[in-house]
Scaffold this active site. Structure first.
Site, PDB file in Angstrom:
ATOM      1  CD  GLU A 120      -3.020  -1.141   0.248  1.00  0.00           C
ATOM      2  OE1 GLU A 120      -3.030  -0.232  -0.604  1.00  0.00           O
ATOM      3  OE2 GLU A 120      -3.848  -2.059   0.281  1.00  0.00           O
ATOM      4  CG  HIS A 145      -6.753  -5.701   7.610  1.00  0.00           C
ATOM      5  ND1 HIS A 145      -6.149  -6.785   6.994  1.00  0.00           N
ATOM      6  CD2 HIS A 145      -6.551  -4.649   6.772  1.00  0.00           C
ATOM      7  CE1 HIS A 145      -5.599  -6.405   5.840  1.00  0.00           C
ATOM      8  NE2 HIS A 145      -5.820  -5.109   5.687  1.00  0.00           N
TER       9      HIS A 145
HETATM   10  O1  2HA Z   1      -0.166  -5.091   3.606  1.00  0.00           O
HETATM   11  O2  2HA Z   1      -3.164  -4.885   4.334  1.00  0.00           O
HETATM   12  O3  2HA Z   1      -3.931  -3.751   2.099  1.00  0.00           O
HETATM   13  C1  2HA Z   1      -1.248  -5.896   3.491  1.00  0.00           C
HETATM   14  C2  2HA Z   1      -2.488  -5.103   3.367  1.00  0.00           C
HETATM   15  C3  2HA Z   1      -2.843  -4.588   2.044  1.00  0.00           C
HETATM   16 ZN    ZN Z   2      -5.124  -4.056   3.968  1.00  0.00          ZN
END
Ligand code: 2HA
Ligand code: ZN
Length: 268
Positions: A120, A145
Protein backbone atom coordinates in the site's frame (compact mmCIF):
# COMPACT_ATOMS: atom_id res chain seq x y z
CA UNK A 1 27.26 -8.63 10.41
CA UNK A 2 26.51 -5.29 8.77
CA UNK A 3 25.87 -2.49 11.26
CA UNK A 4 22.30 -1.20 11.63
CA UNK A 5 21.49 2.37 10.66
CA UNK A 6 20.00 2.71 14.18
CA UNK A 7 23.39 2.36 15.91
CA UNK A 8 24.38 5.65 17.51
CA UNK A 9 21.15 7.36 16.40
CA UNK A 10 19.00 7.59 19.51
CA UNK A 11 16.05 9.64 18.21
CA UNK A 12 15.73 7.50 15.08
CA UNK A 13 15.87 4.36 17.23
CA UNK A 14 13.11 5.72 19.48
CA UNK A 15 10.87 6.35 16.46
CA UNK A 16 11.44 2.79 15.16
CA UNK A 17 10.91 1.34 18.66
CA UNK A 18 7.52 3.05 18.74
CA UNK A 19 6.63 1.47 15.37
CA UNK A 20 7.58 -1.94 16.80
CA UNK A 21 5.46 -1.31 19.91
CA UNK A 22 2.41 -0.39 17.81
CA UNK A 23 2.98 -3.37 15.48
CA UNK A 24 2.74 -5.60 18.58
CA UNK A 25 -0.56 -3.98 19.58
CA UNK A 26 -2.01 -4.56 16.10
CA UNK A 27 -1.18 -8.25 16.32
CA UNK A 28 -2.53 -8.56 19.88
CA UNK A 29 -5.78 -6.86 18.86
CA UNK A 30 -6.34 -9.39 16.08
CA UNK A 31 -6.19 -6.65 13.46
CA UNK A 32 -3.10 -7.99 11.66
CA UNK A 33 -3.60 -11.49 10.25
CA UNK A 34 -0.68 -12.81 8.22
CA UNK A 35 0.86 -9.75 6.48
CA UNK A 36 -2.25 -7.59 7.00
CA UNK A 37 -1.80 -3.87 7.52
CA UNK A 38 1.16 -1.56 7.18
CA UNK A 39 2.94 1.28 8.90
CA UNK A 40 5.09 4.09 7.51
CA UNK A 41 6.75 6.99 9.31
CA UNK A 42 8.50 10.04 7.94
CA UNK A 43 12.02 9.96 9.45
CA UNK A 44 13.53 12.83 7.43
CA UNK A 45 14.15 14.88 10.61
CA UNK A 46 16.52 12.15 11.89
CA UNK A 47 18.62 11.94 8.72
CA UNK A 48 22.28 13.10 8.81
CA UNK A 49 24.85 13.53 6.07
CA UNK A 50 26.18 10.02 6.64
CA UNK A 51 22.75 8.53 5.81
CA UNK A 52 22.39 10.91 2.87
CA UNK A 53 25.62 9.49 1.49
CA UNK A 54 24.47 5.87 1.80
CA UNK A 55 24.31 4.13 -1.58
CA UNK A 56 21.08 2.48 -2.67
CA UNK A 57 20.79 -1.24 -1.88
CA UNK A 58 17.97 -1.78 -4.38
CA UNK A 59 17.02 -0.82 -7.91
CA UNK A 60 15.01 2.40 -8.35
CA UNK A 61 11.30 1.58 -8.03
CA UNK A 62 8.37 3.72 -9.27
CA UNK A 63 5.86 4.93 -6.66
CA UNK A 64 3.09 4.87 -9.29
CA UNK A 65 2.26 8.53 -8.77
CA UNK A 66 4.13 11.84 -8.43
CA UNK A 67 4.26 13.42 -4.95
CA UNK A 68 6.07 16.81 -5.09
CA UNK A 69 6.26 17.42 -1.32
CA UNK A 70 8.27 14.22 -0.77
CA UNK A 71 11.44 15.23 -2.67
CA UNK A 72 14.46 13.96 -0.69
CA UNK A 73 12.34 12.61 2.17
CA UNK A 74 13.14 9.38 4.03
CA UNK A 75 10.58 6.89 5.34
CA UNK A 76 10.67 3.76 7.42
CA UNK A 77 8.15 1.32 5.92
CA UNK A 78 6.94 -2.12 6.91
CA UNK A 79 7.99 -4.62 4.23
CA UNK A 80 5.52 -6.09 1.78
CA UNK A 81 4.41 -9.60 2.71
CA UNK A 82 6.01 -9.23 6.16
CA UNK A 83 4.08 -10.08 9.30
CA UNK A 84 3.12 -7.33 11.75
CA UNK A 85 4.02 -9.66 14.61
CA UNK A 86 7.53 -10.02 13.17
CA UNK A 87 7.85 -6.24 12.71
CA UNK A 88 7.09 -5.98 16.44
CA UNK A 89 10.13 -8.07 17.36
CA UNK A 90 12.57 -7.34 14.54
CA UNK A 91 11.63 -4.02 12.92
CA UNK A 92 14.79 -3.56 10.86
CA UNK A 93 14.57 -7.09 9.42
CA UNK A 94 10.91 -6.66 8.43
CA UNK A 95 10.93 -3.09 7.20
CA UNK A 96 13.22 -0.74 5.32
CA UNK A 97 14.37 2.85 5.08
CA UNK A 98 13.62 4.37 1.68
CA UNK A 99 14.75 7.61 0.05
CA UNK A 100 12.43 9.48 -2.34
CA UNK A 101 14.33 10.57 -5.45
CA UNK A 102 14.36 14.02 -7.03
CA UNK A 103 11.69 13.13 -9.63
CA UNK A 104 9.25 12.69 -6.68
CA UNK A 105 7.92 9.61 -8.50
CA UNK A 106 10.44 6.93 -7.52
CA UNK A 107 12.39 5.65 -4.55
CA UNK A 108 15.31 3.44 -3.55
CA UNK A 109 16.01 1.40 -0.42
CA UNK A 110 19.01 2.54 1.64
CA UNK A 111 18.94 0.49 4.88
CA UNK A 112 19.12 -1.93 6.68
CA UNK A 113 18.16 -4.69 4.21
CA UNK A 114 16.62 -4.62 0.71
CA UNK A 115 13.11 -5.32 2.06
CA UNK A 116 10.57 -4.07 -0.48
CA UNK A 117 8.09 -1.66 1.17
CA UNK A 118 4.40 -2.31 1.82
CA UNK A 119 2.04 -3.06 -1.07
CA UNK A 120 0.00 0.00 0.00
CA UNK A 121 3.02 2.31 -0.50
CA UNK A 122 1.14 4.53 -2.97
CA UNK A 123 -1.58 5.26 -0.40
CA UNK A 124 0.92 5.74 2.42
CA UNK A 125 3.17 8.11 0.50
CA UNK A 126 0.18 10.05 -0.83
CA UNK A 127 -0.95 10.52 2.78
CA UNK A 128 2.53 11.75 3.80
CA UNK A 129 2.60 14.11 0.81
CA UNK A 130 -0.73 15.57 1.87
CA UNK A 131 0.38 15.91 5.51
CA UNK A 132 3.50 17.85 4.48
CA UNK A 133 1.48 20.08 2.14
CA UNK A 134 -1.04 20.85 4.89
CA UNK A 135 1.78 21.73 7.32
CA UNK A 136 0.11 19.80 10.16
CA UNK A 137 3.42 18.33 11.35
CA UNK A 138 2.10 14.75 11.13
CA UNK A 139 4.71 12.06 10.50
CA UNK A 140 2.90 8.73 10.76
CA UNK A 141 0.43 6.66 8.76
CA UNK A 142 -1.12 3.33 9.66
CA UNK A 143 -3.34 0.90 7.76
CA UNK A 144 -4.90 -1.97 9.67
CA UNK A 145 -7.81 -4.47 9.60
CA UNK A 146 -9.97 -3.95 12.76
CA UNK A 147 -12.65 -6.65 12.76
CA UNK A 148 -15.46 -4.56 14.27
CA UNK A 149 -15.02 -1.46 12.10
CA UNK A 150 -14.66 -3.49 8.89
CA UNK A 151 -17.82 -5.46 9.76
CA UNK A 152 -19.72 -2.18 10.04
CA UNK A 153 -18.77 -1.24 6.47
CA UNK A 154 -20.74 -4.25 5.22
CA UNK A 155 -23.91 -2.29 6.06
CA UNK A 156 -24.64 0.17 3.19
CA UNK A 157 -26.48 2.51 5.61
CA UNK A 158 -23.21 3.09 7.48
CA UNK A 159 -21.40 4.18 4.31
CA UNK A 160 -23.37 7.40 3.96
CA UNK A 161 -21.36 10.48 4.93
CA UNK A 162 -20.91 10.86 8.72
CA UNK A 163 -23.48 8.18 9.68
CA UNK A 164 -20.80 5.92 11.19
CA UNK A 165 -19.02 8.92 12.74
CA UNK A 166 -22.16 10.04 14.59
CA UNK A 167 -23.05 6.52 15.66
CA UNK A 168 -19.57 5.82 17.06
CA UNK A 169 -19.35 9.24 18.75
CA UNK A 170 -22.64 8.51 20.51
CA UNK A 171 -21.42 5.23 22.06
CA UNK A 172 -19.03 6.75 24.63
CA UNK A 173 -18.01 10.42 25.07
CA UNK A 174 -14.27 9.76 24.69
CA UNK A 175 -14.75 8.87 21.03
CA UNK A 176 -15.74 12.41 20.16
CA UNK A 177 -13.11 13.88 22.50
CA UNK A 178 -10.20 11.86 21.06
CA UNK A 179 -11.38 11.41 17.48
CA UNK A 180 -12.94 14.85 16.99
CA UNK A 181 -12.89 14.82 13.19
CA UNK A 182 -14.65 11.44 12.95
CA UNK A 183 -13.99 9.10 10.06
CA UNK A 184 -14.27 9.39 6.31
CA UNK A 185 -15.45 6.59 4.02
CA UNK A 186 -13.83 5.35 0.83
CA UNK A 187 -16.09 3.06 -1.26
CA UNK A 188 -14.50 -0.30 -2.13
CA UNK A 189 -11.44 -0.04 -4.39
CA UNK A 190 -8.77 -2.50 -5.46
CA UNK A 191 -6.17 -2.91 -2.67
CA UNK A 192 -2.79 -1.25 -3.42
CA UNK A 193 -4.25 0.82 -6.28
CA UNK A 194 -3.51 4.46 -7.06
CA UNK A 195 -7.33 5.01 -7.18
CA UNK A 196 -7.46 3.90 -3.54
CA UNK A 197 -4.62 6.29 -2.68
CA UNK A 198 -6.35 9.21 -4.40
CA UNK A 199 -9.71 8.54 -2.74
CA UNK A 200 -7.96 8.27 0.64
CA UNK A 201 -6.23 11.63 0.48
CA UNK A 202 -9.46 13.26 -0.65
CA UNK A 203 -11.01 12.15 2.65
CA UNK A 204 -7.91 13.19 4.64
CA UNK A 205 -8.65 16.86 3.93
CA UNK A 206 -11.57 16.44 6.31
CA UNK A 207 -10.75 13.44 8.53
CA UNK A 208 -7.70 11.91 10.30
CA UNK A 209 -9.18 8.42 9.97
CA UNK A 210 -10.50 6.87 6.77
CA UNK A 211 -12.42 3.59 6.40
CA UNK A 212 -11.80 1.53 3.30
CA UNK A 213 -15.09 -0.29 2.63
CA UNK A 214 -14.82 -4.05 3.35
CA UNK A 215 -11.04 -3.77 3.77
CA UNK A 216 -9.70 -1.70 6.66
CA UNK A 217 -8.80 1.61 8.22
CA UNK A 218 -6.14 4.23 7.54
CA UNK A 219 -5.17 6.80 10.14
CA UNK A 220 -2.58 9.55 10.35
CA UNK A 221 -1.09 11.41 13.30
CA UNK A 222 1.89 13.33 14.72
CA UNK A 223 3.45 9.95 15.59
CA UNK A 224 2.48 6.31 15.14
CA UNK A 225 1.16 5.93 18.70
CA UNK A 226 -1.37 8.73 18.18
CA UNK A 227 -2.44 7.36 14.80
CA UNK A 228 -3.01 3.97 16.48
CA UNK A 229 -4.94 5.60 19.37
CA UNK A 230 -7.51 7.06 16.99
CA UNK A 231 -8.30 3.64 15.49
CA UNK A 232 -8.33 2.08 18.97
CA UNK A 233 -10.84 4.65 20.27
CA UNK A 234 -13.14 4.07 17.27
CA UNK A 235 -12.85 0.31 17.62
CA UNK A 236 -13.84 0.60 21.31
CA UNK A 237 -16.99 2.50 20.30
CA UNK A 238 -17.76 -0.17 17.67
CA UNK A 239 -17.35 -2.85 20.35
CA UNK A 240 -19.89 -1.09 22.60
CA UNK A 241 -22.34 -0.90 19.70
CA UNK A 242 -22.03 -4.56 18.82
CA UNK A 243 -22.09 -5.69 22.47
CA UNK A 244 -25.43 -3.89 22.95
CA UNK A 245 -26.73 -5.39 19.69
CA UNK A 246 -25.69 -8.88 20.74
CA UNK A 247 -27.56 -8.36 24.04
CA UNK A 248 -30.60 -7.96 21.80
CA UNK A 249 -31.29 -4.23 21.83
CA UNK A 250 -30.43 -1.12 19.82
CA UNK A 251 -28.14 1.12 21.93
CA UNK A 252 -29.73 4.53 22.56
CA UNK A 253 -26.46 6.48 22.22
CA UNK A 254 -25.76 9.82 23.87
CA UNK A 255 -28.17 12.55 22.76
CA UNK A 256 -27.31 15.32 20.31
CA UNK A 257 -27.56 17.73 23.28
CA UNK A 258 -25.01 15.72 25.28
CA UNK A 259 -22.68 15.68 22.27
CA UNK A 260 -23.04 19.42 21.72
CA UNK A 261 -22.22 20.01 25.40
CA UNK A 262 -19.07 17.89 24.99
CA UNK A 263 -18.11 19.81 21.85
CA UNK A 264 -18.31 23.11 23.75
CA UNK A 265 -16.52 21.82 26.89
CA UNK A 266 -13.61 20.27 24.96
CA UNK A 267 -13.46 22.96 22.29
CA UNK A 268 -13.78 20.33 19.56
O1 2HA B 1 -0.17 -5.09 3.61
O2 2HA B 1 -3.16 -4.88 4.33
O3 2HA B 1 -3.93 -3.75 2.10
C1 2HA B 1 -1.25 -5.90 3.49
C2 2HA B 1 -2.49 -5.10 3.37
C3 2HA B 1 -2.84 -4.59 2.04
ZN1 ZN C 1 -5.12 -4.06 3.97
Amino acid sequence: MKKSILEGRQTLKEAIDQVAEVAGYLWQKGWAERNGGNITINITEHIDTEIEALPAISPVYPIGTTLPALKGCYFFCKGTNRRMRDLARWPMENGAVIRILDDCASYEIVADAPVKPTSELASHLAMHNQMIESGNGYRAAIHTHPIDLIAMTHNPAFLEKDVLTNLLWSMIPETRAFCPKGLGIVPYKMPSSVELAEATIEQLHEYDVVMWEKHGVCAVGPDIMEAFDQVDVLSKAAQIYLTAKSMGFEPTGTTQEQMDELKRAFNL
